[in-house]
Design a protein around this motif. Structure first.
Motif, PDB file in Angstrom:
ATOM      1  N   GLN A 132       0.815  -1.223   0.000  1.00  0.00           N
ATOM      2  CA  GLN A 132       0.000   0.000   0.000  1.00  0.00           C
ATOM      3  C   GLN A 132       0.849   1.274   0.000  1.00  0.00           C
ATOM      4  OE1 GLN A 132      -2.019  -1.049   3.652  1.00  0.00           O
ATOM      5  NE2 GLN A 132      -0.813   0.352   4.898  1.00  0.00           N
ATOM      6  N   GLY A 133       2.172   1.114   0.074  1.00  0.00           N
ATOM      7  CA  GLY A 133       3.049   2.276  -0.030  1.00  0.00           C
ATOM      8  C   GLY A 133       3.490   2.887   1.271  1.00  0.00           C
ATOM      9  N   GLY A 134       3.291   2.165   2.390  1.00  0.00           N
ATOM     10  CA  GLY A 134       3.784   2.680   3.666  1.00  0.00           C
ATOM     11  C   GLY A 134       2.908   2.307   4.837  1.00  0.00           C
ATOM     12  N   GLY A 135       3.384   2.656   6.010  1.00  0.00           N
ATOM     13  CA  GLY A 135       2.655   2.372   7.238  1.00  0.00           C
ATOM     14  C   GLY A 135       3.500   2.730   8.444  1.00  0.00           C
ATOM     15  N   VAL A 136       2.919   2.547   9.613  1.00  0.00           N
ATOM     16  CA  VAL A 136       3.601   2.874  10.865  1.00  0.00           C
ATOM     17  C   VAL A 136       3.483   1.689  11.818  1.00  0.00           C
ATOM     18  CG1 VAL A 136       3.764   4.446  12.826  1.00  0.00           C
ATOM     19  CG2 VAL A 136       2.995   5.313  10.607  1.00  0.00           C
ATOM     20  N   ILE A 137       4.608   1.313  12.410  1.00  0.00           N
ATOM     21  CA  ILE A 137       4.627   0.283  13.452  1.00  0.00           C
ATOM     22  C   ILE A 137       5.179   0.906  14.727  1.00  0.00           C
ATOM     23  CG2 ILE A 137       5.604  -1.926  14.188  1.00  0.00           C
ATOM     24  CD1 ILE A 137       5.825  -2.668  11.200  1.00  0.00           C
ATOM     25  N   LEU A 138       4.471   0.695  15.819  1.00  0.00           N
ATOM     26  CA  LEU A 138       4.914   1.199  17.120  1.00  0.00           C
ATOM     27  C   LEU A 138       4.905   0.050  18.118  1.00  0.00           C
ATOM     28  CD1 LEU A 138       5.723   3.644  18.895  1.00  0.00           C
ATOM     29  CD2 LEU A 138       3.295   3.897  19.446  1.00  0.00           C
ATOM     30  N   ASN A 139       6.050  -0.217  18.711  1.00  0.00           N
ATOM     31  CA  ASN A 139       6.184  -1.304  19.676  1.00  0.00           C
ATOM     32  C   ASN A 139       6.334  -0.757  21.090  1.00  0.00           C
ATOM     33  OD1 ASN A 139       6.188  -3.281  17.599  1.00  0.00           O
ATOM     34  ND2 ASN A 139       8.366  -2.905  17.231  1.00  0.00           N
ATOM     35  N   LEU A 140       5.790  -1.489  22.058  1.00  0.00           N
ATOM     36  CA  LEU A 140       5.935  -1.117  23.459  1.00  0.00           C
ATOM     37  C   LEU A 140       7.096  -1.896  24.058  1.00  0.00           C
ATOM     38  CD1 LEU A 140       4.158   0.857  25.229  1.00  0.00           C
ATOM     39  CD2 LEU A 140       3.240   0.284  22.993  1.00  0.00           C
ATOM     40  N   SER A 141       8.192  -1.184  24.319  1.00  0.00           N
ATOM     41  CA  SER A 141       9.324  -1.779  25.002  1.00  0.00           C
ATOM     42  C   SER A 141       9.218  -1.392  26.480  1.00  0.00           C
ATOM     43  CB  SER A 141      10.639  -1.328  24.368  1.00  0.00           C
ATOM     44  OG  SER A 141      11.737  -1.967  24.964  1.00  0.00           O
ATOM     45  N   SER A 142      10.324  -1.093  27.110  1.00  0.00           N
ATOM     46  CA  SER A 142      10.321  -0.766  28.538  1.00  0.00           C
ATOM     47  C   SER A 142      11.658  -0.161  28.904  1.00  0.00           C
ATOM     48  CB  SER A 142      10.084  -2.036  29.366  1.00  0.00           C
ATOM     49  OG  SER A 142      10.402  -1.839  30.733  1.00  0.00           O
ATOM     50  N   VAL A 143      11.682   0.580  30.017  1.00  0.00           N
ATOM     51  CA  VAL A 143      12.964   1.058  30.529  1.00  0.00           C
ATOM     52  C   VAL A 143      13.879  -0.121  30.861  1.00  0.00           C
ATOM     53  CG1 VAL A 143      12.090   3.248  31.425  1.00  0.00           C
ATOM     54  CG2 VAL A 143      12.019   1.199  32.877  1.00  0.00           C
ATOM     55  N   ALA A 144      13.280  -1.299  31.071  1.00  0.00           N
ATOM     56  CA  ALA A 144      14.064  -2.502  31.373  1.00  0.00           C
ATOM     57  C   ALA A 144      14.953  -2.915  30.212  1.00  0.00           C
ATOM     58  CB  ALA A 144      13.132  -3.655  31.747  1.00  0.00           C
ATOM     59  N   ALA A 145      14.694  -2.393  29.025  1.00  0.00           N
ATOM     60  CA  ALA A 145      15.547  -2.685  27.872  1.00  0.00           C
ATOM     61  C   ALA A 145      16.832  -1.874  27.901  1.00  0.00           C
ATOM     62  CB  ALA A 145      14.795  -2.400  26.575  1.00  0.00           C
ATOM     63  N   ALA A 239       4.561  12.993  12.745  1.00  0.00           N
ATOM     64  CA  ALA A 239       5.829  12.343  13.087  1.00  0.00           C
ATOM     65  C   ALA A 239       6.459  11.671  11.868  1.00  0.00           C
ATOM     66  CB  ALA A 239       5.612  11.321  14.191  1.00  0.00           C
ATOM     67  N   SER A 240       6.160  12.169  10.683  1.00  0.00           N
ATOM     68  CA  SER A 240       6.612  11.513   9.452  1.00  0.00           C
ATOM     69  C   SER A 240       8.136  11.490   9.296  1.00  0.00           C
ATOM     70  CB  SER A 240       5.980  12.189   8.232  1.00  0.00           C
ATOM     71  OG  SER A 240       6.345  13.553   8.175  1.00  0.00           O
ATOM     72  N   PHE A 241       8.852  12.290  10.096  1.00  0.00           N
ATOM     73  CA  PHE A 241      10.316  12.332  10.017  1.00  0.00           C
ATOM     74  C   PHE A 241      10.961  11.474  11.108  1.00  0.00           C
ATOM     75  CE2 PHE A 241      14.449  14.848  10.095  1.00  0.00           C
ATOM     76  CZ  PHE A 241      14.842  14.489   8.810  1.00  0.00           C
ATOM     77  N   VAL A 242      10.133  10.729  11.850  1.00  0.00           N
ATOM     78  CA  VAL A 242      10.616   9.976  13.003  1.00  0.00           C
ATOM     79  C   VAL A 242      10.554   8.481  12.719  1.00  0.00           C
ATOM     80  CG1 VAL A 242      10.317   9.488  15.458  1.00  0.00           C
ATOM     81  CG2 VAL A 242       9.773  11.762  14.568  1.00  0.00           C
ATOM     82  N   THR A 243      11.703   7.827  12.725  1.00  0.00           N
ATOM     83  CA  THR A 243      11.739   6.365  12.590  1.00  0.00           C
ATOM     84  C   THR A 243      13.027   5.835  13.206  1.00  0.00           C
ATOM     85  OG1 THR A 243      11.371   4.495  11.085  1.00  0.00           O
ATOM     86  CG2 THR A 243      12.851   6.238  10.316  1.00  0.00           C
ATOM     87  N   GLY A 244      12.985   4.570  13.646  1.00  0.00           N
ATOM     88  CA  GLY A 244      14.157   3.935  14.233  1.00  0.00           C
ATOM     89  C   GLY A 244      14.562   4.539  15.563  1.00  0.00           C
ATOM     90  N   THR A 245      13.569   4.982  16.325  1.00  0.00           N
ATOM     91  CA  THR A 245      13.858   5.695  17.569  1.00  0.00           C
ATOM     92  C   THR A 245      13.128   5.066  18.747  1.00  0.00           C
ATOM     93  OG1 THR A 245      14.140   7.758  16.341  1.00  0.00           O
ATOM     94  CG2 THR A 245      13.813   7.947  18.706  1.00  0.00           C
ATOM     95  N   ASN A 246      13.780   5.063  19.892  1.00  0.00           N
ATOM     96  CA  ASN A 246      13.194   4.595  21.143  1.00  0.00           C
ATOM     97  C   ASN A 246      12.887   5.814  22.017  1.00  0.00           C
ATOM     98  OD1 ASN A 246      12.468   3.021  23.426  1.00  0.00           O
ATOM     99  ND2 ASN A 246      14.564   3.169  24.192  1.00  0.00           N
ATOM    100  N   TYR A 247      11.660   5.916  22.466  1.00  0.00           N
ATOM    101  CA  TYR A 247      11.235   7.053  23.280  1.00  0.00           C
ATOM    102  C   TYR A 247      10.964   6.623  24.718  1.00  0.00           C
ATOM    103  CZ  TYR A 247      10.677  10.248  19.352  1.00  0.00           C
ATOM    104  OH  TYR A 247      10.914  11.070  18.283  1.00  0.00           O
ATOM    105  N   PRO A 248      11.907   6.866  25.649  1.00  0.00           N
ATOM    106  CA  PRO A 248      11.586   6.635  27.059  1.00  0.00           C
ATOM    107  C   PRO A 248      10.510   7.618  27.512  1.00  0.00           C
ATOM    108  CG  PRO A 248      13.955   6.833  26.730  1.00  0.00           C
ATOM    109  CD  PRO A 248      13.293   7.325  25.473  1.00  0.00           C
ATOM    110  N   ILE A 249       9.566   7.130  28.279  1.00  0.00           N
ATOM    111  CA  ILE A 249       8.557   7.990  28.910  1.00  0.00           C
ATOM    112  C   ILE A 249       8.456   7.474  30.336  1.00  0.00           C
ATOM    113  CG2 ILE A 249       6.726   6.596  27.811  1.00  0.00           C
ATOM    114  CD1 ILE A 249       4.964   9.193  27.976  1.00  0.00           C
ATOM    115  N   ASP A 250       9.303   8.069  31.218  1.00  0.00           N
ATOM    116  CA  ASP A 250       9.656   7.347  32.434  1.00  0.00           C
ATOM    117  C   ASP A 250       9.783   8.199  33.688  1.00  0.00           C
ATOM    118  OD1 ASP A 250      11.927   8.755  31.828  1.00  0.00           O
ATOM    119  OD2 ASP A 250      13.272   7.031  31.780  1.00  0.00           O
ATOM    120  N   GLY A 251       9.331   9.436  33.641  1.00  0.00           N
ATOM    121  CA  GLY A 251       9.432  10.263  34.839  1.00  0.00           C
ATOM    122  C   GLY A 251      10.857  10.446  35.317  1.00  0.00           C
ATOM    123  N   GLY A 252      11.818  10.370  34.393  1.00  0.00           N
ATOM    124  CA  GLY A 252      13.223  10.559  34.752  1.00  0.00           C
ATOM    125  C   GLY A 252      13.928   9.299  35.216  1.00  0.00           C
ATOM    126  N   PHE A 253      13.285   8.135  35.056  1.00  0.00           N
ATOM    127  CA  PHE A 253      13.809   6.884  35.616  1.00  0.00           C
ATOM    128  C   PHE A 253      15.199   6.552  35.091  1.00  0.00           C
ATOM    129  CE2 PHE A 253      14.411   2.334  35.925  1.00  0.00           C
ATOM    130  CZ  PHE A 253      13.885   2.021  37.178  1.00  0.00           C
TER     131      PHE A 253
END
Length: 258
Positions: A132-145, A239-253
């Motif tokens: 179809q010419g593209g798409g977006v995949i978002l995975n849930l990792s963890s600070v444990a990674a 967010a079309s310019f964002v790929t291959g990135t991990n985003y911590p959302i962790d309260g400063g953990f």
């Protein structure tokens, strides 16, 4: 901004916690949401909540560890909608234990859901996204990674695998206009946390909740809606310019605890 109108979004584990919050926010922003959930009753509750707010959503009872089941569900979704624009891998299970008290069966169970489950869903949609010419995949990792967390041997293993699978898919399919990112939350207050405290610390739930909350430098756990807001951005055209990135959302953990 952040409109998902005319987009088809598939969300695993969308019956509870972070997955449910993501499903609700995506539907509010105009996406047609498909919830893949092992617990049918939980899926129905998500659909009821989405429908009450005017959103459009459907559910499939699906074990993400079963590749043939995942492929069949994805094929049915494509048959209904003609495309899969967004895949969010939120389904996952936890395990508490260090190496010496992690049985082989425990490791295998975590691997089947948290690692193979993510592989299965990505494997099932990648050809359609290319077609179809593209798409977006978002995975849930963890600070444990990213940092060592006590008594989380198998869980940390699985989330490290999710992180590196994300990088690989982003690299391999960037020329196909497929973006792949992941989010790494610290502790988030969900029904799972409440159930864990009730089962393991009867009578001391509030005390332990406060103790776990304070492991985040910000002084509290995250909220599912806060994770969903970041997911919305990463899956939107903004967010079309964002790929291959991990985003911590962790309260400063990660940065403030080390």
């Amino acid at each position: 901004m952040f409109s998902l109108s005319k987009k088809t979004a598939v969300i695993t584990g969308g019956g509870s916690g972070i997955g449910r919050a993501v499903a609700e926010v995506f539907a509010q922003q105009g996406a047609t949401v498909f919830v893949l959930e092992l617990n049918e009753d939980a899926a129905k509750e998500s659909l009821k909540s989405i429908s009450a707010k005017g959103g459009k959503a459907y559910s499939f009872a699906c074990n993400v560890a079963d590749q043939s089941a995942v492929k069949n569900v994805m094929a049915e979704i494509v048959q209904q909608t003609g495309r899969v624009d967004i895949l969010v891998n939120s389904a996952g299970i936890a395990h508490i234990g260090k190496l010496e008290n992690t049985a082989e069966a425990d490791l295998e169970r975590i691997f089947q859901v948290n690692v193979k489950g993510v592989y299965n869903t990505m494997f099932a949609v990648i050809e359609q996204m290319k077609k179809q010419g593209g798409g977006v995949i978002l995975n849930l990792s963890s600070v444990a990674a990213a940092v060592g967390i006590a008594d989380r041997f198998a869980y940390s293993m699985s989330k490290g695998a999710v992180l590196t699978m994300t990088y690989s898919v982003a690299k391999d399919y960037i020329q196909h206009n497929i973006r792949c990112n992941c989010i790494s939350p610290a502790r988030v207050h969900t029904s799972f946390v409440d159930g864990f405290l009730k089962a393991n610390y009867p009578g001391k739930e509030q005390e332990m909740f406060e103790k776990l909350s304070k492991t985040q430098p910000i002084g509290r756990m995250g909220k599912p809606d806060e994770i969903a807001a970041l997911a919305l951005y990463l899956c939107s055209d903004e967010a079309s310019f964002v790929t291959g990135t991990n985003y911590p959302i962790d309260g400063g953990f990660i940065t403030l605890n080390t």
